[in-house]
Design a protein around this motif. Structure first.
Motif, mmCIF file in Angstrom:
data_model
loop_
_atom_site.group_PDB
_atom_site.id
_atom_site.type_symbol
_atom_site.label_atom_id
_atom_site.label_comp_id
_atom_site.label_asym_id
_atom_site.label_seq_id
_atom_site.Cartn_x
_atom_site.Cartn_y
_atom_site.Cartn_z
ATOM 1 N N ALA A 439 44.673 -43.427 18.523
ATOM 2 C CA ALA A 439 44.320 -43.929 19.853
ATOM 3 C C ALA A 439 42.926 -44.546 19.933
ATOM 4 O O ALA A 439 42.767 -45.640 20.497
ATOM 5 C CB ALA A 439 44.480 -42.817 20.891
ATOM 6 N N PRO A 440 41.882 -43.887 19.421
ATOM 7 C CA PRO A 440 40.555 -44.520 19.550
ATOM 8 C C PRO A 440 40.440 -45.832 18.801
ATOM 9 O O PRO A 440 39.745 -46.749 19.253
ATOM 10 C CB PRO A 440 39.599 -43.453 18.986
ATOM 11 C CG PRO A 440 40.444 -42.530 18.184
ATOM 12 C CD PRO A 440 41.793 -42.540 18.827
ATOM 13 N N TRP A 441 41.116 -45.956 17.663
ATOM 14 C CA TRP A 441 41.078 -47.231 16.933
ATOM 15 C C TRP A 441 41.740 -48.340 17.744
ATOM 16 O O TRP A 441 41.243 -49.462 17.787
ATOM 17 C CB TRP A 441 41.765 -47.083 15.579
ATOM 18 C CG TRP A 441 40.889 -46.509 14.514
ATOM 19 C CD1 TRP A 441 39.971 -47.172 13.756
ATOM 20 C CD2 TRP A 441 40.843 -45.144 14.093
ATOM 21 N NE1 TRP A 441 39.366 -46.310 12.875
ATOM 22 C CE2 TRP A 441 39.878 -45.058 13.060
ATOM 23 C CE3 TRP A 441 41.528 -43.992 14.462
ATOM 24 C CZ2 TRP A 441 39.579 -43.863 12.411
ATOM 25 C CZ3 TRP A 441 41.225 -42.801 13.824
ATOM 26 C CH2 TRP A 441 40.255 -42.745 12.805
ATOM 27 N N ILE A 442 42.859 -48.021 18.383
ATOM 28 C CA ILE A 442 43.538 -49.016 19.220
ATOM 29 C C ILE A 442 42.619 -49.455 20.353
ATOM 30 O O ILE A 442 42.474 -50.653 20.642
ATOM 31 C CB ILE A 442 44.857 -48.441 19.775
ATOM 32 C CG1 ILE A 442 45.838 -48.150 18.631
ATOM 33 C CG2 ILE A 442 45.483 -49.405 20.781
ATOM 34 C CD1 ILE A 442 47.078 -47.393 19.059
ATOM 35 N N ALA A 443 41.981 -48.482 21.000
ATOM 36 C CA ALA A 443 41.083 -48.790 22.116
ATOM 37 C C ALA A 443 39.892 -49.624 21.659
ATOM 38 O O ALA A 443 39.496 -50.595 22.316
ATOM 39 C CB ALA A 443 40.599 -47.491 22.764
ATOM 40 N N ILE A 444 39.322 -49.273 20.518
ATOM 41 C CA ILE A 444 38.130 -49.975 20.030
ATOM 42 C C ILE A 444 38.452 -51.405 19.615
ATOM 43 O O ILE A 444 37.711 -52.345 19.946
ATOM 44 C CB ILE A 444 37.506 -49.187 18.861
ATOM 45 C CG1 ILE A 444 36.824 -47.933 19.399
ATOM 46 C CG2 ILE A 444 36.520 -50.038 18.083
ATOM 47 C CD1 ILE A 444 36.415 -46.949 18.337
ATOM 48 N N GLU A 445 39.545 -51.589 18.889
ATOM 49 C CA GLU A 445 39.918 -52.943 18.474
ATOM 50 C C GLU A 445 40.209 -53.817 19.697
ATOM 51 O O GLU A 445 39.816 -54.991 19.747
ATOM 52 C CB GLU A 445 41.137 -52.895 17.553
ATOM 53 C CG GLU A 445 40.899 -52.191 16.228
ATOM 54 C CD GLU A 445 40.015 -52.996 15.276
ATOM 55 O OE1 GLU A 445 40.180 -54.214 15.190
ATOM 56 O OE2 GLU A 445 39.152 -52.380 14.627
ATOM 57 N N ALA A 446 40.893 -53.235 20.699
ATOM 58 C CA ALA A 446 41.164 -53.989 21.927
ATOM 59 C C ALA A 446 39.868 -54.314 22.650
ATOM 60 O O ALA A 446 39.686 -55.419 23.177
ATOM 61 C CB ALA A 446 42.098 -53.189 22.836
ATOM 62 N N GLY A 447 38.939 -53.357 22.671
ATOM 63 C CA GLY A 447 37.660 -53.578 23.328
ATOM 64 C C GLY A 447 36.835 -54.670 22.664
ATOM 65 O O GLY A 447 36.216 -55.496 23.341
ATOM 66 N N TRP A 448 36.841 -54.696 21.326
ATOM 67 C CA TRP A 448 36.104 -55.747 20.639
ATOM 68 C C TRP A 448 36.760 -57.106 20.843
ATOM 69 O O TRP A 448 36.074 -58.134 20.918
ATOM 70 C CB TRP A 448 35.989 -55.423 19.146
ATOM 71 C CG TRP A 448 34.752 -54.640 18.861
ATOM 72 C CD1 TRP A 448 34.653 -53.317 18.547
ATOM 73 C CD2 TRP A 448 33.410 -55.128 18.919
ATOM 74 N NE1 TRP A 448 33.342 -52.958 18.405
ATOM 75 C CE2 TRP A 448 32.551 -54.046 18.617
ATOM 76 C CE3 TRP A 448 32.853 -56.368 19.186
ATOM 77 C CZ2 TRP A 448 31.172 -54.184 18.589
ATOM 78 C CZ3 TRP A 448 31.465 -56.492 19.163
ATOM 79 C CH2 TRP A 448 30.646 -55.403 18.859
ATOM 80 N N PHE A 449 38.066 -57.135 20.947
ATOM 81 C CA PHE A 449 38.732 -58.408 21.251
ATOM 82 C C PHE A 449 38.275 -58.918 22.611
ATOM 83 O O PHE A 449 37.965 -60.110 22.768
ATOM 84 C CB PHE A 449 40.252 -58.218 21.239
ATOM 85 C CG PHE A 449 41.002 -59.484 21.569
ATOM 86 C CD1 PHE A 449 41.301 -60.414 20.591
ATOM 87 C CD2 PHE A 449 41.398 -59.746 22.882
ATOM 88 C CE1 PHE A 449 41.978 -61.588 20.911
ATOM 89 C CE2 PHE A 449 42.074 -60.910 23.212
ATOM 90 C CZ PHE A 449 42.364 -61.836 22.220
ATOM 91 N N VAL A 450 38.226 -58.029 23.594
ATOM 92 C CA VAL A 450 37.777 -58.423 24.930
ATOM 93 C C VAL A 450 36.347 -58.959 24.871
ATOM 94 O O VAL A 450 36.024 -59.999 25.465
ATOM 95 C CB VAL A 450 37.874 -57.226 25.906
ATOM 96 C CG1 VAL A 450 37.153 -57.540 27.216
ATOM 97 C CG2 VAL A 450 39.327 -56.882 26.182
#
Length: 534
Positions: A439-450
């Motif tokens: 879960a944190p990896w998914i959130a972080i990768e999505a956050g960096w994309f944003v």
């Protein structure tokens, strides 16, 4: 010749290497401080199990650290190979924090990592703890300086364009370092890293408990991860909110696209939980909205408006037109310099009057080099370019937020049942912790994309368009290097997963102390009747 295809492929290569590198960074950030906590308990209590915990989780940290360093080196080389004009244009500013990161943070971090692994029998307990603490400090400092550089790309303060050198130059290092966007990004990123480290330790410990092995070891690790993770996820959410506020101040375009806010709403604006986005007609077909929430997040008030995309485009159109004057004046100044003719003061005055919109005028360089040949169609395209696509921004942000909410629920439950002392009986909770490891990896990768896609069409927001930043190289070279990176990184990912899974399966028995499950001399045998330690 620079083509749009070359720009897209260059962006794809950097995105691939950056996103892959950031699979390792957050775990490194989080694990170091967990190691500090575990070794601090060993230092104060003298109980060997805490030393074993520090050494075992440190072994997994070491595997991750090596892969992180390997993948990070290639990113900096790309500034010279694929983004040479960017490096020339803003290198005076961007290079400073990266140089400090290498000299101050990376050397400290790398030295302490070596001492951490090879110093157990060569240093006193206090000296080794100091080493672990400095290792964690070096890791955080490394993140700080990199994010100072990235924060300047998002909010370019403390620098000005020099028409004599034709590049951005630093005027205030303090402004660059204290940039609110950089500082908010740093604390939010490291908090997310802490959550990642805690989720990894929590999930692996839960697996041991579900298997009924190394109970005492796993139980203590679960305790530490639950408490640390709860504090970290609360910090990440609060600091993420603060980051959203800073985005609203510095990058209104990014905020509007994150929320699919096409029209300027009466203050305070609502927050779209989900929406059916119609990019073609530039509207939402429907949306489920929480009233007032976005206005409070983005402005910290009930009476300030958040501009919608349509109004932002109108403002950008004015800035582009104003920027054309700055670009035209700069082109004349460059020609005069090439001919050895001194620029008249009137021309300099014109440039100085309009230079705040120079970057917006440069958006038209994608369509023509001659500012006198601009057509309404070119202007319209440049205005459309000034706003990134809404759909990927909107859903990536919600993916990040959704994962954050799930992790908050997980850590609240884990801390609650840990304090009650009955978490080991909650098999559903242990499975929840295990399945939430990604879960944190998914959130972080999505956050960096944003963060990065939302900055488009700029490499430096409002200053240098991405289209002008790339190196003028053969696109085939970029494609071949991209293919090489993908192949190499896939191999590294396989190696990482193999080693991590291998040592997780072996568990603390990999330390060779003879005290843990799977070791021939282990006193912690498993009762096959109830799968508990005896």
């Amino acid at each position: 010749m620079i083509t749009e295809y070359l720009v897209d492929v260059s962006r794809l290569q950097f995105a691939a290497t950056a996103l892959f590198h950031f699979l390792f960074v957050p775990l490194t950030l989080g694990m170091t401080w967990l190691l500090v906590i575990m070794e601090a308990v060993y230092l104060t209590t003298g109980k060997e199990i805490w030393k074993d915990m520090t050494r075992f989780w440190g072994k997994l940290f070491g595997i991750n650290f090596v892969l992180g360093v390997t993948t990070g080196i290639t990113m900096e080389f790309q500034f010279g190979t694929n983004w040479s004009y960017y490096s020339q244009y803003v290198g005076d500013v961007f290079g400073a924090p990266l140089a400090i990161e290498g000299l101050m943070a990376f050397f400290l971090e790398s030295t302490m990592v070596g001492l951490f692994f090879f110093g157990w029998d060569r240093m006193s307990r206090l000296q080794h703890f100091a080493t672990t603490l400095l290792m964690a400090l070096g890791t955080s400092l490394s993140a700080l300086w990199i994010l100072v550089a990235n924060g300047w790309m998002q909010n370019p303060v403390g620098a000005e364009f020099n028409y004599d050198t034709m590049r951005m130059e630093m005027v205030s290092f303090a402004q660059i370092f204290l940039n609110p966007d950089a500082q908010n990004k740093f604390v939010h990123t490291v908090s997310a890293g802490y959550v990642t480290g805690a989720s990894f330790v929590l999930g692996v410990s839960a697996w041991y408990l579900l298997k009924g092995r190394d109970i005492a070891f796993a139980k203590r690790s679960f305790h530490v991860a639950a408490a640390f993770g709860f504090a970290a996820i609360c910090s990440a959410i609060v600091l993420g909110d603060e980051s959203g506020y800073s985005i609203g101040q510095a990058q209104q375009t990014k905020l509007a696209t994150m929320e699919a806010m096409w029209e300027t709403e009466p203050a305070p604006a609502g927050f779209n939980i989900i929406a059916s986005i119609n990019e073609a007609e530039q509207k939402n077909n429907w949306a489920v909205q929480v009233p007032y929430m976005m206005g409070l997040i983005g402005t910290r008030s009930v009476d300030k408006q958040i501009l919608g995309i349509h109004d932002i485009k109108k403002l950008n159109a004015k800035r582009i037109i104003n920027g054309v004057t700055a670009v035209s004046a700069l082109d004349l100044m460059r020609e005069n310099k090439a001919r050895g003719v001194e620029n008249p003061q009137a021309l300099i005055d014109v440039f100085e009057k309009h230079k705040q919109d120079l970057g917006f005028g440069l958006l038209l360089k994608k369509y023509t080099d001659d500012m006198s040949k601009i057509t309404p169609e070119m202007l319209s395209k440049a205005v459309d370019d000034s706003v990134p696509r809404v759909t990927p921004m909107f859903w990536s942000f919600r993916m990040m937020v959704g994962m954050g909410v799930l992790m908050l629920i997980l850590y609240t439950l884990c801390l609650f049942f840990t304090l009650k002392g009955n978490f080991m009986q909650k098999k559903w909770l242990l499975r929840f912790a295990l399945f939430m490891i990604p879960a944190p990896w998914i959130a972080i990768e999505a956050g960096w994309f944003v963060a990065e896609y939302g900055r488009q069409p700029w490499t430096v927001y409002g200053v240098l368009p991405t289209y002008l930043s790339v190196s003028n190289i053969d696109v085939k070279n970029v494609l071949w290097s991209l293919a090489g990176f993908v192949i190499f990184y896939v191999i590294l990912a396989i190696v990482e997963m193999y080693l991590m899974v291998k040592y997780v399966r072996i568990g603390p028995a990999s330390l060779g102390t003879g005290k843990y499950f799977g070791e021939k001399t282990s006193p912690h045998l498993i009762n096959p009747a109830n799968k508990t330690e005896v």
